[in-house]
Design a protein around this motif. Structure first.
Motif, PDB file in Angstrom:
ATOM      1  N   GLY A  23       0.814  -1.213   0.000  1.00 31.63           N
ATOM      2  CA  GLY A  23       0.000   0.000   0.000  1.00 31.63           C
ATOM      3  C   GLY A  23       0.848   1.264   0.000  1.00 31.63           C
ATOM      4  O   GLY A  23       0.523   2.249  -0.681  1.00 31.63           O
ATOM      5  N   LEU A  24       1.943   1.247   0.763  1.00 35.16           N
ATOM      6  CA  LEU A  24       2.855   2.399   0.765  1.00 35.16           C
ATOM      7  C   LEU A  24       3.437   2.642  -0.620  1.00 35.16           C
ATOM      8  O   LEU A  24       3.584   3.793  -1.065  1.00 35.16           O
ATOM      9  CB  LEU A  24       3.990   2.163   1.766  1.00 35.16           C
ATOM     10  CG  LEU A  24       3.620   2.158   3.248  1.00 35.16           C
ATOM     11  CD1 LEU A  24       4.854   1.829   4.088  1.00 35.16           C
ATOM     12  CD2 LEU A  24       3.047   3.510   3.668  1.00 35.16           C
ATOM     13  N   ARG A  26       2.034   1.788  -3.474  1.00 37.19           N
ATOM     14  CA  ARG A  26       0.969   2.324  -4.342  1.00 37.19           C
ATOM     15  C   ARG A  26       0.774   3.827  -4.118  1.00 37.19           C
ATOM     16  O   ARG A  26       0.545   4.581  -5.075  1.00 37.19           O
ATOM     17  CB  ARG A  26      -0.333   1.574  -4.082  1.00 37.19           C
ATOM     18  CG  ARG A  26      -0.349   0.151  -4.614  1.00 37.19           C
ATOM     19  CD  ARG A  26      -1.786  -0.395  -4.595  1.00 37.19           C
ATOM     20  NE  ARG A  26      -1.836  -1.761  -5.066  1.00 37.19           N
ATOM     21  CZ  ARG A  26      -1.810  -2.128  -6.356  1.00 37.19           C
ATOM     22  NH1 ARG A  26      -1.710  -1.200  -7.286  1.00 37.19           N
ATOM     23  NH2 ARG A  26      -1.897  -3.399  -6.698  1.00 37.19           N
ATOM     24  N   GLU A  27       0.845   4.246  -2.873  1.00 40.85           N
ATOM     25  CA  GLU A  27       0.720   5.676  -2.579  1.00 40.85           C
ATOM     26  C   GLU A  27       1.860   6.469  -3.226  1.00 40.85           C
ATOM     27  O   GLU A  27       1.640   7.545  -3.793  1.00 40.85           O
ATOM     28  CB  GLU A  27       0.725   5.899  -1.070  1.00 40.85           C
ATOM     29  CG  GLU A  27      -0.517   5.402  -0.358  1.00 40.85           C
ATOM     30  CD  GLU A  27      -0.393   5.514   1.151  1.00 40.85           C
ATOM     31  OE1 GLU A  27       0.587   6.156   1.625  1.00 40.85           O
ATOM     32  OE2 GLU A  27      -1.257   4.971   1.875  1.00 40.85           O
ATOM     33  N   ALA A  28       3.067   5.925  -3.131  1.00 39.58           N
ATOM     34  CA  ALA A  28       4.218   6.603  -3.728  1.00 39.58           C
ATOM     35  C   ALA A  28       4.090   6.672  -5.246  1.00 39.58           C
ATOM     36  O   ALA A  28       4.422   7.696  -5.867  1.00 39.58           O
ATOM     37  CB  ALA A  28       5.506   5.876  -3.334  1.00 39.58           C
ATOM     38  N   ALA A  30       1.283   6.721  -6.981  1.00 38.78           N
ATOM     39  CA  ALA A  30       0.251   7.715  -7.295  1.00 38.78           C
ATOM     40  C   ALA A  30       0.803   9.130  -7.211  1.00 38.78           C
ATOM     41  O   ALA A  30       0.415  10.013  -7.989  1.00 38.78           O
ATOM     42  CB  ALA A  30      -0.935   7.540  -6.345  1.00 38.78           C
ATOM     43  N   HIS A  31       1.736   9.342  -6.297  1.00 43.06           N
ATOM     44  CA  HIS A  31       2.296  10.679  -6.082  1.00 43.06           C
ATOM     45  C   HIS A  31       3.349  11.048  -7.120  1.00 43.06           C
ATOM     46  O   HIS A  31       3.358  12.180  -7.623  1.00 43.06           O
ATOM     47  CB  HIS A  31       2.903  10.745  -4.679  1.00 43.06           C
ATOM     48  CG  HIS A  31       3.554  12.052  -4.348  1.00 43.06           C
ATOM     49  ND1 HIS A  31       2.871  13.247  -4.349  1.00 43.06           N
ATOM     50  CD2 HIS A  31       4.839  12.344  -4.027  1.00 43.06           C
ATOM     51  CE1 HIS A  31       3.693  14.225  -4.034  1.00 43.06           C
ATOM     52  NE2 HIS A  31       4.903  13.704  -3.841  1.00 43.06           N
ATOM     53  N   ARG A  32       4.241  10.111  -7.487  1.00 45.43           N
ATOM     54  CA  ARG A  32       5.393  10.460  -8.319  1.00 45.43           C
ATOM     55  C   ARG A  32       5.294  10.030  -9.785  1.00 45.43           C
ATOM     56  O   ARG A  32       5.925  10.641 -10.649  1.00 45.43           O
ATOM     57  CB  ARG A  32       6.675   9.839  -7.744  1.00 45.43           C
ATOM     58  CG  ARG A  32       7.120  10.371  -6.398  1.00 45.43           C
ATOM     59  CD  ARG A  32       7.396  11.870  -6.370  1.00 45.43           C
ATOM     60  NE  ARG A  32       8.246  12.369  -7.427  1.00 45.43           N
ATOM     61  CZ  ARG A  32       9.593  12.396  -7.391  1.00 45.43           C
ATOM     62  NH1 ARG A  32      10.232  11.915  -6.338  1.00 45.43           N
ATOM     63  NH2 ARG A  32      10.291  12.911  -8.392  1.00 45.43           N
ATOM     64  N   GLU A  33       4.543   8.987 -10.062  1.00 46.64           N
ATOM     65  CA  GLU A  33       4.544   8.449 -11.424  1.00 46.64           C
ATOM     66  C   GLU A  33       4.087   9.453 -12.487  1.00 46.64           C
ATOM     67  O   GLU A  33       4.675   9.501 -13.579  1.00 46.64           O
ATOM     68  CB  GLU A  33       3.699   7.167 -11.490  1.00 46.64           C
ATOM     69  CG  GLU A  33       3.475   6.597 -12.887  1.00 46.64           C
ATOM     70  CD  GLU A  33       4.752   6.230 -13.639  1.00 46.64           C
ATOM     71  OE1 GLU A  33       4.648   5.933 -14.840  1.00 46.64           O
ATOM     72  OE2 GLU A  33       5.846   6.231 -13.038  1.00 46.64           O
ATOM     73  N   MET A 143       9.374   5.173  -5.527  1.00 39.82           N
ATOM     74  CA  MET A 143       8.165   4.434  -5.873  1.00 39.82           C
ATOM     75  C   MET A 143       8.300   2.938  -5.632  1.00 39.82           C
ATOM     76  O   MET A 143       7.295   2.246  -5.426  1.00 39.82           O
ATOM     77  CB  MET A 143       7.805   4.676  -7.345  1.00 39.82           C
ATOM     78  CG  MET A 143       7.347   6.083  -7.633  1.00 39.82           C
ATOM     79  SD  MET A 143       6.623   6.257  -9.284  1.00 39.82           S
ATOM     80  CE  MET A 143       8.064   6.259 -10.327  1.00 39.82           C
TER      81      MET A 143
END
Length: 414
Positions: A23-24, A26-28, A30-33, A143
Motif C-alpha cells: 500500500g505504501l 501504491r501511494e508513492a 500515485a504521487h510520483r509516477e 516508488m
C-alpha cells in the motif's frame, strides 16, 4: 527512497504488514509516477504473500523480462499485446521469496539506445539513462524499493549513477537470463536497483541463493585500485571530482588506495565490445528485423543495418580478444594486490534533454569482462543532479564488490 531492509524490519517487528507495505508503494506511485513516467503498467490485484524473506517487497520488472501476470512489450509496438505464458526464472525466484512483481518498468526499445519518455526524478529535463530507465527512475523517485534491470553495455550502472541510486551488475550469469529478451547472449546480464548497498546486497544474496554475498562487511579494509580508463575519452570534471572524493573517503575509512593504469590489452578489448554485441544482436533480433524493420526505432534500425556487414571472422577475433583480456584481469588483481577497482560510473551527471540516454563508455569493458560492478552515489553537482562511481571486483566476487561499495557509501555519509 524506500528501503527494502527498512520495510522488512518493520514487517518483522509487526509494525507493518506485507499488504501495508504494498500500500505504501501504491501511494508513492500515485504521487510520483505522473511526473516521472517510469512504469509501463501496474498489477491492480497482485497476490501478496504473507510470508517469505521478501514478503511485502514490491519489485519493478524491466519490460524485456517475461511476466505471466503482466504484459511484456519490449518497449516496442511490435509486442504491444504480447502476454507471456510464464514468468522468467528470475521473476519466479522473486515470487518464491515472497516478493510482489508489482509493475513493469520502461525500457528503451529492445534495450538499445532509442530513449524512453521516462524523466530523471531529480530534474524532468534530464535523461534517467538507459536502457533500464524506468527501473532506475522508479527506485530514485521512491516508488519501489527494488527493481530489475539488464546491462549489455552500461544499462544498470549508468542509469543508477544518473538517478542517484545503487545499481549492481552481478557477475555474468549469476542471475538467469532465460525469459529475458536477448540482445547479446555473451553480454546480457540481469542486475538490480535499490536505495542502498545493503539493500542491494540483501536482495542479490537471496535471489542468487548465496548468503555470503550479504555478509562480506567483516572482510577487512579493501585494497582499492583507482582506474581512469585512459583508452576512453576523458570524463567531465564532475566525474573526476566524484572519483577523487570517493577515493579519499575510502582512505579515511582505512582502505589502501592507489592508482592503477590498465595494460593495453584492455583498450583492445574495449574496442571490440561493439563488434561482439552487434553481431549477436543481428541474430537475436533477426525476426524483428526481417518482418518489422520499419517498426524499429531509428537508432536500433541503423545499428542492425550496419550489423549485417559484420563478418564472422571479425566476431571470432573479438571473442578471442575478450577472452584474453578476461584472463589478464585476474593478473591485474593478483599481481597488484587489489581487492577491488574504483572508476567512473558515467562520464558525468545525466545529460540535459530526453533525446539520448547518455554514454556507456566507462561501463562497456566491465560488462565484456563479466565481472561484478556496483554504482555508489557520491554527490550532487551544482544543478542538483547525482554523480556516482563504480566499484568492480573479480569474477564471482560479488560479495567483495558490495562490501567495498558499502564501505565507500558509509565513508561518504560520515
Amino acid at each position: 527512497m524506500l528501503s527494502l531492509l527498512d520495510l522488512r524490519a518493520r514487517i518483522d517487528a509487526g509494525r507493518l504488514t506485507p499488504d501495508g507495505a504494498i500500500g505504501l508503494v501504491r501511494e508513492a506511485i500515485a504521487h510520483r509516477e505522473p511526473e516521472v513516467g517510469a512504469l509501463v503498467c501496474v498489477d491492480a490485484a497482485p497476490v501478496i504473500p504473507a510470508r517469505g524473506p521478501l514478503a511485502g517487497i514490491a519489485v519493478g520488472i524491466k519490460d524485456i523480462i517475461d511476466t505471466a501476470d503482466l504484459p511484456t512489450r519490449m518497449g516496442s509496438s511490435i509486442y504491444e499485446t504480447w502476454r507471456p505464458r510464464a514468468d522468467a526464472p528470475v521473476v519466479a525466484r522473486l515470487k518464491n521469496l515472497g516478493a510482489v512483481p508489482l509493475a513493469k518498468t520502461t525500457t528503451t526499445p529492445f534495450a538499445f539506445l532509442d530513449p524512453t519518455p521516462t524523466r530523471n526524478p531529480h530534474d524532468p529535463g534530464h535523461t534517467p539513462g538507459g536502457s533500464s530507465a524506468g527501473s532506475a527512475a522508479a527506485v530514485a523517485a521512491g516508488m519501489l524499493p527494488l527493481a530489475l534491470g539488464t546491462q549489455t553495455g552500461g544499462s544498470v550502472i549508468r542509469p543508477a549513477a544518473f538517478c542517484g541510486v545503487v545499481g549492481i551488475k552481478p557477475s555474468f550469469r549469476l542471475l538467469p537470463t532465460v525469459g529475458v529478451k536477448c540482445y547479446s547472449w555473451a553480454l546480457d546480464t540481469v542486475g538490480l536497483f535499490a536505495a542502498s548497498v545493503a539493500d542491494a546486497a540483501h536482495a542479490l544474496a537471496l535471489m542468487a541463493d548465496r548468503p555470503a554475498i550479504a555478509h562480506m562487511g567483516d572482510a577487512g579494509a579493501p585494497r582499492i585500485g583507482i582506474v581512469r580508463q585512459e583508452f576512453c575519452a576523458a570524463p567531465d570534471p564532475e566525474a573526476e571530482a566524484a572519483l577523487a572524493k570517493a577515493a579519499r573517503a575510502a582512505e579515511r575509512a582505512g582502505a589502501m588506495v592507489r592508482d592503477l593504469a590498465l595494460p593495453g590489452t584492455f583498450g583492445e578489448a574495449f574496442a571490440v565490445h561493439g563488434t561482439l554485441q552487434d553481431y549477436e544482436a543481428r541474430q537475436a533480433l533477426a525476426w524483428e528485423y526481417a518482418t518489422h524493420r520499419d517498426a524499429l526505432p531509428p537508432l536500433l534500425r541503423a545499428a542492425l543495418d550496419a550489423a549485417q556487414g559484420i563478418e564472422t571472422p571479425a566476431y571470432d577475433a573479438a571473442r578471442r580478444t575478450a577472452h584474453h583480456a578476461r584472463r589478464g584481469l585476474k593478473d591485474v588483481f593478483s599481481e597488484n594486490g587489489f581487492d577491488v577497482l574504483l572508476t567512473y560510473a558515467a562520464p558525468g551527471a545525466a545529460p540535459a534533454g530526453l533525446a539520448n540516454t547518455g554514454d556507456s563508455r566507462f561501463n562497456r569493458l566491465w560488462t565484456l569482462m563479466g565481472v561484478p560492478c556496483v554504482t555508489v552515489p557520491v554527490e550532487r553537482n551544482a544543478a542538483g543532479l547525482p554523480v556516482g562511481v563504480q566499484v568492480i571486483a573479480r569474477f564471482g566476487d560479488d560479495g567483495r564488490a558490495l562490501a567495498a561499495a558499502g564501505l565507500v557509501e558509509r565513508a561518504l555519509r560520515g
